[in-house]
Enzyme design. Structure first.
Site, PDB file in Angstrom:
ATOM      1  N   TYR A   1     -21.612 -18.969  34.448  1.00  0.00           N
ATOM      2  CA  TYR A   1     -21.883 -20.414  34.542  1.00  0.00           C
ATOM      3  C   TYR A   1     -21.760 -21.068  33.167  1.00  0.00           C
ATOM      4  O   TYR A   1     -21.091 -22.095  33.013  1.00  0.00           O
ATOM      5  CB  TYR A   1     -23.268 -20.640  35.145  1.00  0.00           C
ATOM      6  CG  TYR A   1     -23.555 -22.097  35.461  1.00  0.00           C
ATOM      7  CD1 TYR A   1     -22.925 -22.729  36.520  1.00  0.00           C
ATOM      8  CD2 TYR A   1     -24.452 -22.835  34.696  1.00  0.00           C
ATOM      9  CE1 TYR A   1     -23.167 -24.062  36.813  1.00  0.00           C
ATOM     10  CE2 TYR A   1     -24.712 -24.170  34.977  1.00  0.00           C
ATOM     11  CZ  TYR A   1     -24.064 -24.776  36.043  1.00  0.00           C
ATOM     12  OH  TYR A   1     -24.308 -26.107  36.325  1.00  0.00           O
TER      13      TYR A   1
ATOM     14  N   SER B   1     -22.564 -29.372  32.136  1.00  0.00           N
ATOM     15  CA  SER B   1     -23.986 -29.001  32.134  1.00  0.00           C
ATOM     16  C   SER B   1     -24.448 -28.748  30.700  1.00  0.00           C
ATOM     17  O   SER B   1     -23.646 -28.340  29.852  1.00  0.00           O
ATOM     18  CB  SER B   1     -24.191 -27.722  32.946  1.00  0.00           C
ATOM     19  OG  SER B   1     -25.495 -27.209  32.767  1.00  0.00           O
TER      20      SER B   1
HETATM   21  N1  LIG Z   1     -28.449 -28.882  39.802  1.00  0.00           N
HETATM   22  C1  LIG Z   1     -28.484 -28.763  38.479  1.00  0.00           C
HETATM   23  O1  LIG Z   1     -29.546 -28.458  37.879  1.00  0.00           O
HETATM   24  C2  LIG Z   1     -27.244 -29.031  37.656  1.00  0.00           C
HETATM   25  C3  LIG Z   1     -27.384 -29.146  36.281  1.00  0.00           C
HETATM   26  C4  LIG Z   1     -26.267 -29.382  35.491  1.00  0.00           C
HETATM   27  C5  LIG Z   1     -25.030 -29.499  36.079  1.00  0.00           C
HETATM   28  N2  LIG Z   1     -24.897 -29.377  37.429  1.00  0.00           N
HETATM   29  C6  LIG Z   1     -23.554 -29.487  37.995  1.00  0.00           C
HETATM   30  O2  LIG Z   1     -23.527 -30.544  38.915  1.00  0.00           O
HETATM   31  C7  LIG Z   1     -22.495 -30.306  39.870  1.00  0.00           C
HETATM   32  C8  LIG Z   1     -23.063 -30.524  41.275  1.00  0.00           C
HETATM   33  O3  LIG Z   1     -24.039 -29.514  41.495  1.00  0.00           O
HETATM   34  P1  LIG Z   1     -25.296 -29.716  42.456  1.00  0.00           P
HETATM   35  O4  LIG Z   1     -26.481 -29.288  41.699  1.00  0.00           O
HETATM   36  O5  LIG Z   1     -25.257 -31.048  43.086  1.00  0.00           O
HETATM   37  O6  LIG Z   1     -25.007 -28.548  43.501  1.00  0.00           O
HETATM   38  P2  LIG Z   1     -24.861 -28.512  45.100  1.00  0.00           P
HETATM   39  O7  LIG Z   1     -25.853 -29.388  45.760  1.00  0.00           O
HETATM   40  O8  LIG Z   1     -24.791 -27.079  45.448  1.00  0.00           O
HETATM   41  O9  LIG Z   1     -23.432 -29.196  45.316  1.00  0.00           O
HETATM   42  C9  LIG Z   1     -22.261 -28.547  44.954  1.00  0.00           C
HETATM   43  C10 LIG Z   1     -21.124 -29.311  45.594  1.00  0.00           C
HETATM   44  O10 LIG Z   1     -19.909 -28.682  45.217  1.00  0.00           O
HETATM   45  C11 LIG Z   1     -19.135 -28.455  46.391  1.00  0.00           C
HETATM   46  N3  LIG Z   1     -18.299 -27.280  46.212  1.00  0.00           N
HETATM   47  C12 LIG Z   1     -18.659 -26.038  45.809  1.00  0.00           C
HETATM   48  N4  LIG Z   1     -17.590 -25.225  45.797  1.00  0.00           N
HETATM   49  C13 LIG Z   1     -16.536 -25.987  46.194  1.00  0.00           C
HETATM   50  C14 LIG Z   1     -15.149 -25.728  46.393  1.00  0.00           C
HETATM   51  N5  LIG Z   1     -14.626 -24.510  46.182  1.00  0.00           N
HETATM   52  N6  LIG Z   1     -14.354 -26.734  46.804  1.00  0.00           N
HETATM   53  C15 LIG Z   1     -14.870 -27.973  47.032  1.00  0.00           C
HETATM   54  N7  LIG Z   1     -16.164 -28.288  46.858  1.00  0.00           N
HETATM   55  C16 LIG Z   1     -16.974 -27.285  46.459  1.00  0.00           C
HETATM   56  C17 LIG Z   1     -20.158 -28.280  47.506  1.00  0.00           C
HETATM   57  O11 LIG Z   1     -19.590 -28.654  48.750  1.00  0.00           O
HETATM   58  P3  LIG Z   1     -19.101 -27.673  49.906  1.00  0.00           P
HETATM   59  O12 LIG Z   1     -19.996 -26.483  49.944  1.00  0.00           O
HETATM   60  O13 LIG Z   1     -19.177 -28.536  51.129  1.00  0.00           O
HETATM   61  O14 LIG Z   1     -17.693 -27.348  49.545  1.00  0.00           O
HETATM   62  C18 LIG Z   1     -21.200 -29.299  47.105  1.00  0.00           C
HETATM   63  O15 LIG Z   1     -20.851 -30.569  47.588  1.00  0.00           O
HETATM   64  C19 LIG Z   1     -21.984 -28.895  39.603  1.00  0.00           C
HETATM   65  O16 LIG Z   1     -20.791 -28.942  38.848  1.00  0.00           O
HETATM   66  C20 LIG Z   1     -23.097 -28.284  38.793  1.00  0.00           C
HETATM   67  O17 LIG Z   1     -22.640 -27.224  37.969  1.00  0.00           O
HETATM   68  C21 LIG Z   1     -25.972 -29.141  38.227  1.00  0.00           C
END
Ligand SMILES: NC(=O)c1ccc[n+]([C@@H]2O[C@H](COP(=O)([O-])OP(=O)(O)OC[C@H]3O[C@@H](n4cnc5c(N)ncnc54)[C@H](OP(=O)(O)O)[C@@H]3O)[C@@H](O)[C@H]2O)c1
Length: 272
Positions: A156, A143
């Site tokens: 984070y 990120s």
């Molecule tokens: N959204 C943003 O603005 C943003 C910006 C920069 C970076 N990111 C990064 O992008 C990535 C995806 O985030 P997102 O925004 O798509 O969030 P999200 O929709 O909440 O998705 C998170 C995913 O991670 C899985 N997860 C969480 N804890 C887990 C665990 N202990 N074991 C296995 N799977 C797990 C969840 O699946 P389950 O709950 O089914 O396990 C879900 O599929 C993350 O690394 C986040 O830090 C996001």
């Protein structure tokens, strides 16, 4: 379909929602066979259904990325079904504000476990086979928060800074071994993780983010920071005096945007 990738195998952790779900669909459209990993089996099956409906091939494995052996077995099961893993995207992550009075230490612990050790374990599950084959690609979804110490986001930001350093070190260590290593640093993306956030400048949809990430992975970009306006904003913010940073984040600190339905320490989170 993009013939260059037809039949190649990508595994995505955190594929049950948000960026991971979109990555699975974009990759499948380009001909990749996709292995989907997360904790919520029913949500993974729904994503696999979308992939198959679009003519793609998907394999699902339920695992918690903080469980090293469980994750290794999940990846092994997918490789048994689809073939050796060509691309691992360590995407699973949590994003929960760090509070002050009291410090939510269990949230900090869980964030480090999922965002840092989850990436390490995902890489560990594919690295021996990639080294033996002298071929493969590893990407971590980090990120832009890894570059800016944001008040109220200590865990984070620290977790993503750790991922950035880990990937940079790994990239040099595997040099000459046929393995590409990419660090992907998105800005604000509209996903379940950010559904309670109100200030999201230059936010992209998960589909837009996934399309950009896949293009960067195709070019084997070492570090991909995007979108550019947010990169510029974050770079400027790094020069702000701390008193101004505190003012800018006052609302965030007073009303920390806890993700909907988030539960700490290994509990399965609903929704999304
Ligand atoms: N959204 C943003 O603005 C943003 C910006 C920069 C970076 N990111 C990064 O992008 C990535 C995806 O985030 P997102 O925004 O798509 O969030 P999200 O929709 O909440 O998705 C998170 C995913 O991670 C899985 N997860 C969480 N804890 C887990 C665990 N202990 N074991 C296995 N799977 C797990 C969840 O699946 P389950 O709950 O089914 O396990 C879900 O599929 C993350 O690394 C986040 O830090 C996001």
């Amino acid at each position: 379909m993009d013939n260059a990738f037809a039949g190649r195998v990508a595994v995505i952790t955190g594929a049950s929602s948000g960026i991971g779900r979109s990555l699975a669909i974009v990759l499948a459209r380009s001909g990749w066979r996709v292995g989907l990993i997360a904790r919520r089996g029913s949500a993974l099956e729904a994503v696999a259904g979308e992939v198959r409906a679009a003519g793609g091939v998907a394999s699902v494995a339920v695992a918690d990325v903080t469980d090293r052996e469980g994750l290794r077995l999940a990846v092994e099961g997918i490789a048994g079904e689809l073939g050796p893993v060509d691309l691992m995207i360590a995407n699973a992550g949590v994003g929960v504000p760090t509070t002050l009075e009291p410090v939510n230490v269990e949230v900090v612990e869980e964030t480090i476990r999922v965002n840092v050790l989850g990436v390490v374990y995902a890489i560990d599950a594919v690295l021996p086979s990639m080294l033996a084959r002298r071929s493969g690609q590893i990407a971590a979804i980090s990120s832009l928060a890894g570059y800016l110490a944001m008040p109220g986001e200590s865990a984070y930001c620290a977790s993503k800074a750790a991922v950035n350093a880990y990937m940079a070190s790994l990239r040099v260590q595997v040099r000459g071994r046929g393995i590409a290593v990419s660090t992907i640093c998105p800005g604000f993306i509209r996903t379940p993780m950010t559904s309670t956030m109100t200030f999201m400048p230059f936010a992209l949809s998960a589909d837009q983010a996934a399309a950009r990430i896949v293009r960067a992975l195709r070019r084997k970009v070492k570090v991909y920071n995007f979108p550019l306006p947010t990169v510029a904003l974050m770079s400027l913010a790094r020069w702000l005096p701390e008193w101004l940073l505190a003012i800018a984040f006052r609302d965030h600190l007073e009303n920390p945007p806890m993700p909907e339905g988030w539960e700490p320490a290994g509990q399965v989170r609903g929704g999304g």
